[in-house]
Write an enzyme that holds these catalytic residues in place. Structure first.
Site, PDB file in Angstrom:
ATOM      1  N   PRO A  19      19.022 -14.929  35.989  1.00  0.00           N
ATOM      2  CA  PRO A  19      17.805 -15.723  36.208  1.00  0.00           C
ATOM      3  C   PRO A  19      16.549 -14.936  35.835  1.00  0.00           C
ATOM      4  O   PRO A  19      15.466 -15.508  35.740  1.00  0.00           O
ATOM      5  CB  PRO A  19      17.845 -16.023  37.713  1.00  0.00           C
ATOM      6  CG  PRO A  19      18.755 -15.003  38.300  1.00  0.00           C
ATOM      7  CD  PRO A  19      19.725 -14.617  37.235  1.00  0.00           C
TER       8      PRO A  19
ATOM      9  N   GLU B 173      25.364 -11.248  44.896  1.00  0.00           N
ATOM     10  CA  GLU B 173      23.924 -11.042  44.982  1.00  0.00           C
ATOM     11  C   GLU B 173      23.360 -10.518  43.659  1.00  0.00           C
ATOM     12  O   GLU B 173      22.186 -10.636  43.354  1.00  0.00           O
ATOM     13  CB  GLU B 173      23.640 -10.041  46.120  1.00  0.00           C
ATOM     14  CG  GLU B 173      22.203  -9.981  46.591  1.00  0.00           C
ATOM     15  CD  GLU B 173      21.652 -11.345  46.997  1.00  0.00           C
ATOM     16  OE1 GLU B 173      22.421 -12.189  47.485  1.00  0.00           O
ATOM     17  OE2 GLU B 173      20.446 -11.572  46.783  1.00  0.00           O
TER      18      GLU B 173
ATOM     19  N   ARG C  56      27.846 -25.945  18.583  1.00  0.00           N
ATOM     20  CA  ARG C  56      27.497 -27.180  17.858  1.00  0.00           C
ATOM     21  C   ARG C  56      26.625 -26.912  16.641  1.00  0.00           C
ATOM     22  O   ARG C  56      26.465 -27.770  15.793  1.00  0.00           O
ATOM     23  CB  ARG C  56      26.870 -28.206  18.809  1.00  0.00           C
ATOM     24  CG  ARG C  56      25.532 -27.821  19.365  1.00  0.00           C
ATOM     25  CD  ARG C  56      25.173 -28.681  20.569  1.00  0.00           C
ATOM     26  NE  ARG C  56      25.201 -30.102  20.263  1.00  0.00           N
ATOM     27  CZ  ARG C  56      24.256 -30.754  19.580  1.00  0.00           C
ATOM     28  NH1 ARG C  56      23.207 -30.102  19.141  1.00  0.00           N
ATOM     29  NH2 ARG C  56      24.361 -32.042  19.363  1.00  0.00           N
TER      30      ARG C  56
ATOM     31  N   ASP D  56      18.177 -33.610  16.222  1.00  0.00           N
ATOM     32  CA  ASP D  56      18.041 -33.530  17.678  1.00  0.00           C
ATOM     33  C   ASP D  56      16.662 -33.025  18.113  1.00  0.00           C
ATOM     34  O   ASP D  56      15.942 -32.409  17.331  1.00  0.00           O
ATOM     35  CB  ASP D  56      19.098 -32.576  18.254  1.00  0.00           C
ATOM     36  CG  ASP D  56      20.476 -33.217  18.277  1.00  0.00           C
ATOM     37  OD1 ASP D  56      20.564 -34.441  18.439  1.00  0.00           O
ATOM     38  OD2 ASP D  56      21.461 -32.469  18.137  1.00  0.00           O
TER      39      ASP D  56
END
Ligand code: SAM
Length: 260
Positions: free
Chosen positions: A91, A120, A158, A173
């Site tokens: 993150p 953690e 993809r 896209d």
């Protein structure tokens, strides 16, 4: 040669459904990507297969220990002569966007080593030692890096040549660079049969048979949508130039030291 992707995880059982189905499955079958799963626990090096321990300084949760992850990285990297670009799903990494996906999907990448953390977190010293490039799915916290690794693999697979049915469908896209300015707009709305559904009609231009008018309508729709939903995409994007693939020989945050 296909893009080789090694995944280091404590939960390899989470991957098969995603790796076997749909576009990723097709990409693997076509030999466009070559995915290898490795269990970090296999490198525990102790009889209880323990890979985590309590944090120094106290506090909640467990921390993934240095040695199992370090040994896993070294062993897996030695399984192929190509240098792997090490990526830690975290993150705290660079928020993932399409330009980064494109640079990782490019043929020059050759090989990726994806590391999924858990608990953690991971002992900071091994992160310093292996110096991965860190990628985040966004500003929220997942229980582990496995889902993030799967998202990254899907987005990369993809874009491999020949994987999508229609040669141009990735280029159409959202976020794909378009036209002279290489602007990254949102996609236009799409419709299929029936022409009228519960009183709602398909925009008449789409059934006019006028291909030029359809193309212009679609471009207008892309602009309108982008303006309404993501005006930030219309501002100059100064960071795009720096979105080149990180060089595997200059991994992430620090120099790669000799084996601890
Ligand atoms: N304590 C860490 C922090 O706050 O930065 C979060 C640890 S999280 C519970 C466990 C693992 O999930 C991380 O090591 C990472 O691999 C993965 N993870 C969690 N959120 C993520 C995100 N937004 N993007 C990518 N990976 C994520």
């Amino acid at each position: 040669m296909s893009l080789r992707i090694d995944i280091l995880t404590l939960f390899p059982e989470m991957f098969p459904a995603v790796l076997e189905a749909s576009i990723v499955g097709r990409a693997r079958q076509a030999g466009a990507v070559d995915v290898h799963l490795h269990n970090i626990r296999d490198y525990a090096g102790n009889k209880h297969n323990k890979v985590d321990d309590r944090p120094f300084g106290g506090g909640p949760g467990m921390v993934l220990m240095c040695q199992p992850l370090y040994d896993a990285v070294m062993d897996v990297e030695a399984q192929d002569e190509r240098t792997a670009l090490r990526i830690l799903l975290s993150p705290q990494g660079e928020p993932l966007r399409q330009p980064r996906v494109e640079s990782l999907a490019a043929p020059e990448t050759g090989r990726l080593l994806l590391i999924a953390g858990h608990y953690e977190g991971i002992d900071e010293r091994v992160i310093e030692a292996i110096a991965p490039f860190e990628i985040s799915l966004g500003d929220y916290v997942l229980s582990g890096g496995e889902l993030a690794a799967m998202v990254l693999i899907d987005a990369i697979a993809r874009l491999q040549p020949g994987v999508l049915g229609h040669a141009d469908s990735a280029a159409e896209d959202s976020f794909s660079p378009r036209g002279e300015g290489q602007r990254r707009l949102l996609d236009c709305p799409h419709y299929t049969r029936p022409q009228v559904w519960t009183g709602r009609e398909v925009p008449p231009i789409l059934v006019s048979g006028d291909h030029g008018a359809v193309a212009r309508w679609r471009e207008e729709q892309m602009m309108e949508r982008t303006r309404a939903r993501r005006p930030d995409l219309l501002s100059p994007q100064p960071d795009l130039a720096s979105e080149t693939a990180p060089n595997p020989s200059h991994q992430g945050r620090s120099e790669r030291p000799s084996q601890p």
